[in-house]
Design an enzyme around this catalytic site. Structure first.
Site, PDB file in Angstrom:
ATOM      1  N   SER A 142       0.842  -1.178   0.000  1.00  0.00           N
ATOM      2  CA  SER A 142       0.000   0.000   0.000  1.00  0.00           C
ATOM      3  C   SER A 142       0.891   1.246   0.000  1.00  0.00           C
ATOM      4  CB  SER A 142      -0.939  -0.041   1.209  1.00  0.00           C
ATOM      5  OG  SER A 142      -2.014   0.815   1.023  1.00  0.00           O
ATOM      6  N   ASP A 161      -8.666  -5.612  -5.888  1.00  0.00           N
ATOM      7  CA  ASP A 161      -8.283  -4.507  -5.027  1.00  0.00           C
ATOM      8  C   ASP A 161      -8.583  -3.204  -5.770  1.00  0.00           C
ATOM      9  OD1 ASP A 161      -7.117  -2.664  -3.344  1.00  0.00           O
ATOM     10  OD2 ASP A 161      -5.047  -3.228  -3.841  1.00  0.00           O
ATOM     11  N   HIS A 194      -6.019  -6.523  -1.704  1.00  0.00           N
ATOM     12  CA  HIS A 194      -4.988  -5.581  -1.282  1.00  0.00           C
ATOM     13  C   HIS A 194      -3.796  -6.308  -0.661  1.00  0.00           C
ATOM     14  CE1 HIS A 194      -3.880  -1.448  -0.873  1.00  0.00           C
ATOM     15  NE2 HIS A 194      -3.810  -1.465   0.436  1.00  0.00           N
TER      16      HIS A 194
END
Length: 511
Positions: free
Chosen positions: A184, A445, A470
């Site tokens: 991320s 995601d 994710h």
């Protein structure tokens, strides 16, 4: 070790409210702060994860880029080390921490621990400045723009570089190759670290890193279109129910006793000193909207193929399970009641909650600084299109900037990230200026649409899975993992092995 993608989830509710309050759109970014209400169970203190790392603190400079007297101020940056499998001279795997407590990322990045024995690797997780315990000004770190001005990605990358250099020297292993890992926002940092400090790291694995979510590189509606597609693919009826629930929410809240009715229907609660729940009336309809919004967005992000407990305890493929709940309810029920039932899967899969802390949540993972970052350099415009299951919204930079000035006394720099790290024409640019980066993404995601989805060169690789969520590849391996996920991890290991082998061959040739 439970493992979920390391932020995470990048996932926070930012303050980028760009239009009038009645139409404002919560904008989530990997680990990113309405979701904080779900991170601490009904007022109970969060339990620290049991992780096989030793904690250390490094004396870090406040400011790496100026030589003003204040620049030399020292703060203690937290980092975690696991040397169980390491052999001196072996590789060092470094996790570039993102917006939260570093233990959270270490506990949810089992992939690195899984592969450490194969590489005889030293594992290091470095906490990002201004998060967790790494506070340059202690309790006053968030006091003002004067203190928070030292919170940005450039200072964070320099922190990593200085700490890695010292670590290698102290371990008498200055020739050890370093590979950086991040998910991320941490994945963005890992990729940028490789580009900015190629002499410090031989490669980077950037999982679910939306480095193209800036300026106009990626359509502004892409994130929420991605969330909506996940639900539409699971069930068209499910998508339509959620899409229609917002209008019902507004209509109910507009009634004379609407908030009281919402409080009852959503079982909102507060807690006394003896942790005894008592129902309370909501102060705002937006609390319910954000509560629902958060559940649907985060569930889409963590739509993992196995049961997980990262953001919250959830079953395998939780989007599908949410839609099963909606589709299974009587057609006569309201869309809003169906949406509540589905969201309850996210907040109460364990069925242990008697009421929900819809308002006044706590920041259990130390994510508070993200609002500042979103208002300074991490400006990611987002909108909701007519195709989205969320209410349509636009983006107005002027309104966004005014909100940032009101909250922090700072003006955003919307083009700074692409100026500092690039992003436009990335294929042409990185083909000539970068190398040894893996960009991994799962198409379920919603952040994947802002990621690198095609190979750029022979050494900048995009690993894309159709069903991935994710940074699912960073989760610990389990027997229940589908073959596509196991194969993705095998590819990552093979590429990293190649980097390391080439590095050692070069070292031998130099000698």
């Amino acid at each position: 070790m439970a493992s979920s993608s390391p932020f995470l989830f990048l996932i926070l509710l930012t303050i980028s409210l760009t239009i009038p309050r009645t139409q404002s759109t919560p904008t989530f970014f990997p680990r990113l702060t309405t979701y904080q209400s779900s991170l601490q169970k009904q007022g109970k203190p969060s339990k620290k994860p049991d992780i096989p790392f030793k904690t250390h603190y490094f004396p870090q400079l406040l400011d790496h880029f100026t030589f003003q007297p204040q620049s030399s101020k020292i703060f203690y940056q937290k980092y975690l080390v696991n040397n169980h499998y390491w052999r001196q001279g072996g590789p060092i795997f470094v996790y570039t921490g993102n917006e939260g407590n570093i233990e959270w990322f270490a506990a949810n990045t089992g992939f690195m621990l899984d592969i450490a024995p194969k590489f005889n690797a030293l594992l290091v997780f470095i906490e990002h400045r201004f998060y967790g315990e790494s506070m340059p000004f202690g309790k006053d770190s968030y006091k003002s723009a004067e203190t928070m001005g030292y919170l940005n990605s450039q200072q964070a990358l320099a922190d990593f570089a200085v700490l890695i250099r010292s670590l290698k020297k102290n371990h008498s292993s200055e020739a050890s190759p370093v590979v950086v890992f991040g998910g991320s926002y941490g994945g963005m940092l890992a990729a940028w670290f490789r580009l900015k400090y190629p002499h410090m790291a031989i490669g980077a694995l950037a999982s679910s890193a939306p480095i193209l979510q800036f300026d106009d590189i990626t359509p502004w509606s892409s994130f929420y279109d991605g969330v909506s597609k996940d639900y539409k693919d699971a069930s068209l009826n499910c998508y339509e129910v959620i899409k229609g629930s917002w209008q019902e929410l507004e209509a109910l809240s507009a009634q004379k006793e609407g908030l009281a009715e919402l409080s009852k229907n959503f079982r909102t609660c507060k807690f006394t000193r003896i942790i005894s729940p008592s129902f309370r009336n909501l102060q705002s309809m937006y609390s319910v909207r954000n509560w629902l919004w958060e559940a649907f967005v985060y569930t889409a992000m963590v739509n993992y193929p196995t049961e997980a407990n990262f953001m919250m305890p959830l079953p395998a493929y939780p989007v599908h399970e949410m839609c099963k709940i909606i589709d299974g309810i009587s057609p006569g029920a309201t869309k809003l009641s169906k949406a509540f039932a589905a969201a309850s899967l996210y907040y109460n899969y364990s069925r242990s909650e008697k009421c929900f802390n819809v308002e006044n949540g706590t920041d259990a993972h130390g994510l508070h600084g993200w609002g500042w970052q979103a208002c300074t350099e991490m400006v990611m415009p987002m909108t909701c299109s007519n195709e989205s299951m969320f209410p349509p919204s636009s983006y107005d930079y002027k309104v966004f900037a005014e909100n940032c000035w009101t909250k922090y006394g700072v003006t955003p720099r919307p083009h700074w990230i692409t100026t500092e790290y690039g992003g436009h024409r990335i294929e042409q640019v990185l083909k000539r200026s970068g190398g040894n980066i893996i960009f991994s993404n799962g198409m379920q995601d919603p952040w994947s649409r802002g990621g690198v989805l095609k190979n750029i060169s022979a050494t900048i690789t995009a690993l894309v899975t159709e069903k991935g969520a994710h940074h699912v590849d960073f989760r610990s391996a389990t027997k229940e993992d589908p073959e596509w996920l196991a194969q993705q991890r095998r590819q990552e290991v093979e590429i990293i092995q190649k980097w390391i082998d080439e590095y050692y061959r070069d070292i031998k040739q130099e000698r």
